[in-house]
Each structure stands twice: as structure tokens, then as C-alpha cells.
Design a protein around this motif. Sequence first.
Motif, PDB file in Angstrom:
ATOM      1  N   TRP A   4       0.772  -1.318  -0.053  1.00  0.00           N
ATOM      2  CA  TRP A   4      -0.014  -0.039  -0.076  1.00  0.00           C
ATOM      3  C   TRP A   4       0.789   1.125   0.057  1.00  0.00           C
ATOM      4  CZ3 TRP A   4      -5.045   1.474  -0.020  1.00  0.00           C
ATOM      5  CH2 TRP A   4      -6.112   0.569  -0.309  1.00  0.00           C
ATOM      6  N   GLN A   5       2.046   1.312   0.613  1.00  0.00           N
ATOM      7  CA  GLN A   5       2.922   2.422   0.660  1.00  0.00           C
ATOM      8  C   GLN A   5       3.477   2.574  -0.788  1.00  0.00           C
ATOM      9  OE1 GLN A   5       5.737   1.406   3.708  1.00  0.00           O
ATOM     10  NE2 GLN A   5       4.403   2.431   5.347  1.00  0.00           N
ATOM     11  N   ALA A   6       3.637   1.582  -1.329  1.00  0.00           N
ATOM     12  CA  ALA A   6       4.336   1.885  -2.740  1.00  0.00           C
ATOM     13  C   ALA A   6       3.295   2.082  -3.768  1.00  0.00           C
ATOM     14  CB  ALA A   6       5.073   0.364  -3.119  1.00  0.00           C
ATOM     15  N   ALA A   7       2.033   1.797  -3.580  1.00  0.00           N
ATOM     16  CA  ALA A   7       0.869   2.194  -4.435  1.00  0.00           C
ATOM     17  C   ALA A   7       0.682   3.765  -4.707  1.00  0.00           C
ATOM     18  CB  ALA A   7      -0.415   1.377  -4.085  1.00  0.00           C
ATOM     19  N   PRO A   8       0.860   4.258  -5.811  1.00  0.00           N
ATOM     20  CA  PRO A   8       0.649   5.796  -6.011  1.00  0.00           C
ATOM     21  C   PRO A   8      -0.691   6.191  -5.876  1.00  0.00           C
ATOM     22  CG  PRO A   8       0.840   4.666  -8.068  1.00  0.00           C
ATOM     23  CD  PRO A   8       1.057   3.508  -7.044  1.00  0.00           C
ATOM     24  N   ALA A   9      -1.124   7.453  -5.385  1.00  0.00           N
ATOM     25  CA  ALA A   9      -2.346   7.895  -5.326  1.00  0.00           C
ATOM     26  C   ALA A   9      -2.621   8.982  -6.377  1.00  0.00           C
ATOM     27  CB  ALA A   9      -2.506   8.532  -3.908  1.00  0.00           C
ATOM     28  N   GLN A  10      -3.704   8.949  -7.195  1.00  0.00           N
ATOM     29  CA  GLN A  10      -4.016   9.597  -8.307  1.00  0.00           C
ATOM     30  C   GLN A  10      -4.633  11.027  -7.799  1.00  0.00           C
ATOM     31  OE1 GLN A  10      -2.915   8.956 -11.235  1.00  0.00           O
ATOM     32  NE2 GLN A  10      -2.349   6.753 -10.285  1.00  0.00           N
ATOM     33  N   THR A  11      -5.368  11.091  -6.848  1.00  0.00           N
ATOM     34  CA  THR A  11      -6.270  12.281  -6.560  1.00  0.00           C
ATOM     35  C   THR A  11      -5.995  12.359  -4.913  1.00  0.00           C
ATOM     36  OG1 THR A  11      -8.001  11.235  -6.036  1.00  0.00           O
ATOM     37  CG2 THR A  11      -7.757  12.053  -8.135  1.00  0.00           C
ATOM     38  N   GLN A  12      -6.308  13.723  -4.466  1.00  0.00           N
ATOM     39  CA  GLN A  12      -6.060  14.175  -2.966  1.00  0.00           C
ATOM     40  C   GLN A  12      -7.066  13.036  -2.318  1.00  0.00           C
ATOM     41  OE1 GLN A  12      -6.711  18.236  -2.266  1.00  0.00           O
ATOM     42  NE2 GLN A  12      -6.045  17.765  -0.095  1.00  0.00           N
ATOM     43  N   ARG A  13      -8.291  12.630  -2.499  1.00  0.00           N
ATOM     44  CA  ARG A  13      -8.836  12.055  -2.101  1.00  0.00           C
ATOM     45  C   ARG A  13      -8.501  10.391  -1.999  1.00  0.00           C
ATOM     46  NH1 ARG A  13     -15.364  10.571  -3.918  1.00  0.00           N
ATOM     47  NH2 ARG A  13     -16.044   9.492  -1.895  1.00  0.00           N
ATOM     48  N   GLU A  14      -7.703   9.921  -2.930  1.00  0.00           N
ATOM     49  CA  GLU A  14      -7.233   8.765  -2.786  1.00  0.00           C
ATOM     50  C   GLU A  14      -6.046   8.679  -1.785  1.00  0.00           C
ATOM     51  OE1 GLU A  14      -5.941   7.421  -6.622  1.00  0.00           O
ATOM     52  OE2 GLU A  14      -8.123   7.132  -7.253  1.00  0.00           O
ATOM     53  N   GLU A  15      -5.540  10.042  -1.790  1.00  0.00           N
ATOM     54  CA  GLU A  15      -4.382  10.137  -0.743  1.00  0.00           C
ATOM     55  C   GLU A  15      -4.766   9.968   0.665  1.00  0.00           C
ATOM     56  OE1 GLU A  15      -0.476  10.477   0.576  1.00  0.00           O
ATOM     57  OE2 GLU A  15      -1.118  10.105  -1.643  1.00  0.00           O
ATOM     58  N   GLY A  16      -5.887  10.515   0.780  1.00  0.00           N
ATOM     59  CA  GLY A  16      -6.483  10.594   2.346  1.00  0.00           C
ATOM     60  C   GLY A  16      -6.885   9.413   2.465  1.00  0.00           C
ATOM     61  N   SER A  17      -7.772   8.587   1.726  1.00  0.00           N
ATOM     62  CA  SER A  17      -8.040   7.165   1.881  1.00  0.00           C
ATOM     63  C   SER A  17      -6.845   6.079   2.224  1.00  0.00           C
ATOM     64  CB  SER A  17      -8.959   6.554   0.806  1.00  0.00           C
ATOM     65  OG  SER A  17      -9.245   5.485   0.948  1.00  0.00           O
ATOM     66  N   LYS A  18      -5.714   6.499   1.412  1.00  0.00           N
ATOM     67  CA  LYS A  18      -4.501   5.799   1.696  1.00  0.00           C
ATOM     68  C   LYS A  18      -4.004   5.822   2.949  1.00  0.00           C
ATOM     69  CE  LYS A  18       0.247   5.293  -0.250  1.00  0.00           C
ATOM     70  NZ  LYS A  18       1.205   5.710  -1.234  1.00  0.00           N
ATOM     71  N   LYS A  19      -3.806   7.017   3.363  1.00  0.00           N
ATOM     72  CA  LYS A  19      -3.242   7.239   4.753  1.00  0.00           C
ATOM     73  C   LYS A  19      -4.287   6.735   5.807  1.00  0.00           C
ATOM     74  CE  LYS A  19      -1.024  11.552   3.638  1.00  0.00           C
ATOM     75  NZ  LYS A  19      -0.849  13.102   4.021  1.00  0.00           N
ATOM     76  N   GLY A  20      -5.585   6.763   5.765  1.00  0.00           N
ATOM     77  CA  GLY A  20      -6.376   6.087   6.669  1.00  0.00           C
ATOM     78  C   GLY A  20      -6.216   4.493   6.918  1.00  0.00           C
ATOM     79  N   ARG A  21      -6.043   4.179   5.433  1.00  0.00           N
ATOM     80  CA  ARG A  21      -5.969   2.677   5.387  1.00  0.00           C
ATOM     81  C   ARG A  21      -4.777   2.231   5.879  1.00  0.00           C
ATOM     82  NH1 ARG A  21      -8.000  -1.401   2.014  1.00  0.00           N
ATOM     83  NH2 ARG A  21      -7.307  -3.293   2.712  1.00  0.00           N
ATOM     84  N   LEU A  22      -3.556   3.117   5.811  1.00  0.00           N
ATOM     85  CA  LEU A  22      -2.254   2.559   6.459  1.00  0.00           C
ATOM     86  C   LEU A  22      -2.259   2.712   7.659  1.00  0.00           C
ATOM     87  CD1 LEU A  22       0.179   4.214   3.941  1.00  0.00           C
ATOM     88  CD2 LEU A  22      -0.186   1.724   4.227  1.00  0.00           C
ATOM     89  N   VAL A  23      -2.937   3.466   8.396  1.00  0.00           N
ATOM     90  CA  VAL A  23      -3.107   3.877   9.916  1.00  0.00           C
ATOM     91  C   VAL A  23      -3.820   2.691  10.533  1.00  0.00           C
ATOM     92  CG1 VAL A  23      -4.158   5.140  11.706  1.00  0.00           C
ATOM     93  CG2 VAL A  23      -2.942   6.522   9.813  1.00  0.00           C
ATOM     94  N   ALA A  24      -4.826   2.381   9.752  1.00  0.00           N
ATOM     95  CA  ALA A  24      -5.556   1.015  10.428  1.00  0.00           C
ATOM     96  C   ALA A  24      -4.957  -0.092  10.235  1.00  0.00           C
ATOM     97  CB  ALA A  24      -6.771   0.659   9.587  1.00  0.00           C
ATOM     98  N   MET A  25      -4.116  -0.514   9.189  1.00  0.00           N
ATOM     99  CA  MET A  25      -3.001  -1.662   9.016  1.00  0.00           C
ATOM    100  C   MET A  25      -2.097  -1.709   9.825  1.00  0.00           C
ATOM    101  SD  MET A  25      -3.169  -1.779   4.858  1.00  0.00           S
ATOM    102  CE  MET A  25      -2.221  -3.107   4.513  1.00  0.00           C
ATOM    103  N   GLN A  26      -1.794  -0.624  10.354  1.00  0.00           N
ATOM    104  CA  GLN A  26      -0.397  -0.281  10.982  1.00  0.00           C
ATOM    105  C   GLN A  26      -1.028  -0.629  12.552  1.00  0.00           C
ATOM    106  OE1 GLN A  26       2.664   0.468  10.183  1.00  0.00           O
ATOM    107  NE2 GLN A  26       3.256  -0.365  12.056  1.00  0.00           N
ATOM    108  N   LYS A  27      -1.994  -0.104  12.876  1.00  0.00           N
ATOM    109  CA  LYS A  27      -2.703  -0.579  14.092  1.00  0.00           C
ATOM    110  C   LYS A  27      -2.842  -2.086  14.315  1.00  0.00           C
ATOM    111  CE  LYS A  27      -6.535   0.580  17.412  1.00  0.00           C
ATOM    112  NZ  LYS A  27      -6.799  -0.913  17.657  1.00  0.00           N
ATOM    113  N   HIS A  28      -3.273  -2.886  13.453  1.00  0.00           N
ATOM    114  CA  HIS A  28      -3.659  -4.265  13.197  1.00  0.00           C
ATOM    115  C   HIS A  28      -2.412  -4.897  13.340  1.00  0.00           C
ATOM    116  CE1 HIS A  28      -5.561  -8.017  12.458  1.00  0.00           C
ATOM    117  NE2 HIS A  28      -4.814  -8.250  11.570  1.00  0.00           N
ATOM    118  N   LEU A  29      -1.486  -4.448  12.949  1.00  0.00           N
ATOM    119  CA  LEU A  29       0.047  -5.079  12.817  1.00  0.00           C
ATOM    120  C   LEU A  29       0.592  -5.001  14.376  1.00  0.00           C
ATOM    121  CD1 LEU A  29       2.748  -6.307  11.679  1.00  0.00           C
ATOM    122  CD2 LEU A  29       3.271  -3.995  11.295  1.00  0.00           C
ATOM    123  N   GLU A  30       0.358  -3.786  15.136  1.00  0.00           N
ATOM    124  CA  GLU A  30       0.699  -3.632  16.327  1.00  0.00           C
ATOM    125  C   GLU A  30       0.072  -4.665  17.256  1.00  0.00           C
ATOM    126  OE1 GLU A  30       3.141  -1.912  17.603  1.00  0.00           O
ATOM    127  OE2 GLU A  30       3.613  -1.330  15.540  1.00  0.00           O
TER     128      GLU A  30
END
Length: 345
Positions: A34-60
Motif C-alpha cells: 500500500w505504501q508503494a501504490a501511487p495515489a492519483q487524487t487528493q481523495r485517494e491520498e487521504g483514503s490511503k493514509k487512513g488505510r495505512l493507519v488502520a493496517m499499522q494498528k492491526h500490525l501492532e
Amino acid sequence: MPYQCFQEARKVLAADREEKLVQIAEQRRRIAKWQAAPAQTQREEGSKKGRLVAMQKHLEDLKILADINDPVIRKRFEDGMGRLPPSFDLDPFYLQRLTFVRSGDMDRPIYRYLADRKWRSYDRKLLMQRIEQHHLVPDILPHLNPTASVSIGFGRRNVQPGQFVGSVISKLPLHLNIQVFDKGLRLVTIAVVDPDVPDVANDSFTSRCHYLAVNIPLSPTNRSVPLRSLNEEKHIVQSWLPPFAQKGAPYHRLAVIVLQQNGESAMDVKDLRKWQTKREGWRLKQLLTHHKELLPVGAGLFRTRWDEGTDGVMERAGLAGVNMEFLRKKGEKNVYKKKDGARYR
């Protein structure tokens, strides 16, 4: 029979941990993808950050679940961490964990989780009871939700929340032990405030700043903060002022507030010294108004009152009002309280 059952139980725990390790590796792979996947729009960038935060929490969470049932970790935590158990059974299950046992500390999520759970089970409840009992909220702060453990000490003496401390003991800067339970380095601000300073002119009370320091680095493994050892140019805005109370005045509450700064950006100490010049009438709420990025994360409390050593401490510190004494004002005589007995004769 009990020994065989114990061995079988340990096999179950080992298999469960191996399963969690596989899930951890898979989750890390997903996060990297997910970190390597590019975001085309600002909305996709916000969605990507939220998804990464949730995935990082699940990892912890997976890291905690991998070690939560480990008897060695439980034993080491109950022993105070960092020490091997007295009788260390060198079987294959423990041999593969030997390196982790020797280097295990608050850097590992499992120890932070266990320490946080233990702190919330009693110490935080006691602190919240003292905060409500002594009305630190709203007298000093509009709200407070402690997420870090703050222990206060003077020399070798530990101070419980709300405990009275003699003036001779508190004349030297206190020593703080601030334990945070989330990973990473952060900068904090420490303020010591007395909200019970008598204001004789207005027949009221005001507050006084006894200490203010900023840009103090803090992490789960770096938790000791001796105030007397902090660099004056880099950290100290207001130096330590010994707590005191005049004779006849009620006891004073001394609140130690820990505020987390925004990110790792340091505050300008010289700029703070320009407008943080006075101690009398200083309010922590004004600091929070000017610096909205400050977030209260921890608190401590001790009390002081006049004793035989107070006058000496005030004289050595060059404080005014050494010979001042507060006396209770006698109430006016109520002529109707006692009736004239002659009228009943």
C-alpha cells in the motif's frame, strides 16, 4: 501427569505464536504494498493514509497477541522486566527466545501493553480520584485525560499523588519519571503550577508558575527527567521556585502537568521567555491558548503548607512575605443571636 499437560500446553502456545508470526509477515507485506501504490487524487491520498493507519494498528495488535501468552514474558514483567527468571529452563522452546529475553524492554509492544494495563488498573484510577478531589480540572486545565504515567520524587523520596511535602525537601527541583506507552520519540513541556496563591487585594486566589521547561525528549525507554539536570538554554523558560505557603494560609496544591508537543518540532525558548516573564498570575490555560498544539498527557500532584523550615527556604530564595501571617477575620457580632434575659424576668 501435570508435567505432561504443561508441556502439551506449551506446544499449543508455541504453535499459536508461529501462526501469529506468519500473520505479522503477511501484514507487513500488505503495508509495504500500500505504501508503494501511487495515489492519483487528493481523495485517494487521504483514503490511503487512513488505510495505512488502520493496517499499522492491526500490525501492532498482532505483535501483542504473539507474545501475550508467553510464560517467560509474563514472568519477566512480574519480576520488573530486563531480568532472566531464576530457574531458566533451557529447552528448545526457550532457547529460541533467549536473545529476546536478554534484550527485552519497553521497546517491545508487549511490555508497553502490559505496563499500560497495570497502570490503568490502579495507579491511574488513584490519580484521577486525586485530580477530581482537588479540583485540578477546571482550576488549572479545562480537561485532562492522562495517557502517560507521571511519578514524582524529591531525591530518594517518592511522592504519592496529593501527598504533603515539607518545604526543606521541596526546595530542590523534583525528579520526574514519565512513562509513555506508545512507541516513538516525542518532545514534551513540563509545567509546575500553584493555583492557591492568596490575592489579598482582591480577597481571592491567583496562580503562580514554579517551573516551566520545553523541548524535553521522551520515549518509552527514556523516561527519567531530573529537572535540575536540564540544559538552561535549550529547555528552561522559568527556573525552579521552591514551593511555599505563608503561616495561617490554607495548604497549596502544586500540579505537575506534562504536555506533549506537536511532532518533533521544538518550541522557541527565547520567544517564550519574552512573554513568559512573570510568575504571579501565570495561568496554564493562557499557554494552551497561545500554543494550541500542546496536548496534556500526564499529571502529578503534591501539596505544601507552612512549617518550621518555610521561612528559611523563603529567605534563601529571596522571596517576599517571609514574616507575613494570615489570620481569620472575626465575624460581626449578631445582636439577635442571644436575647436579653431581663425581658423574661
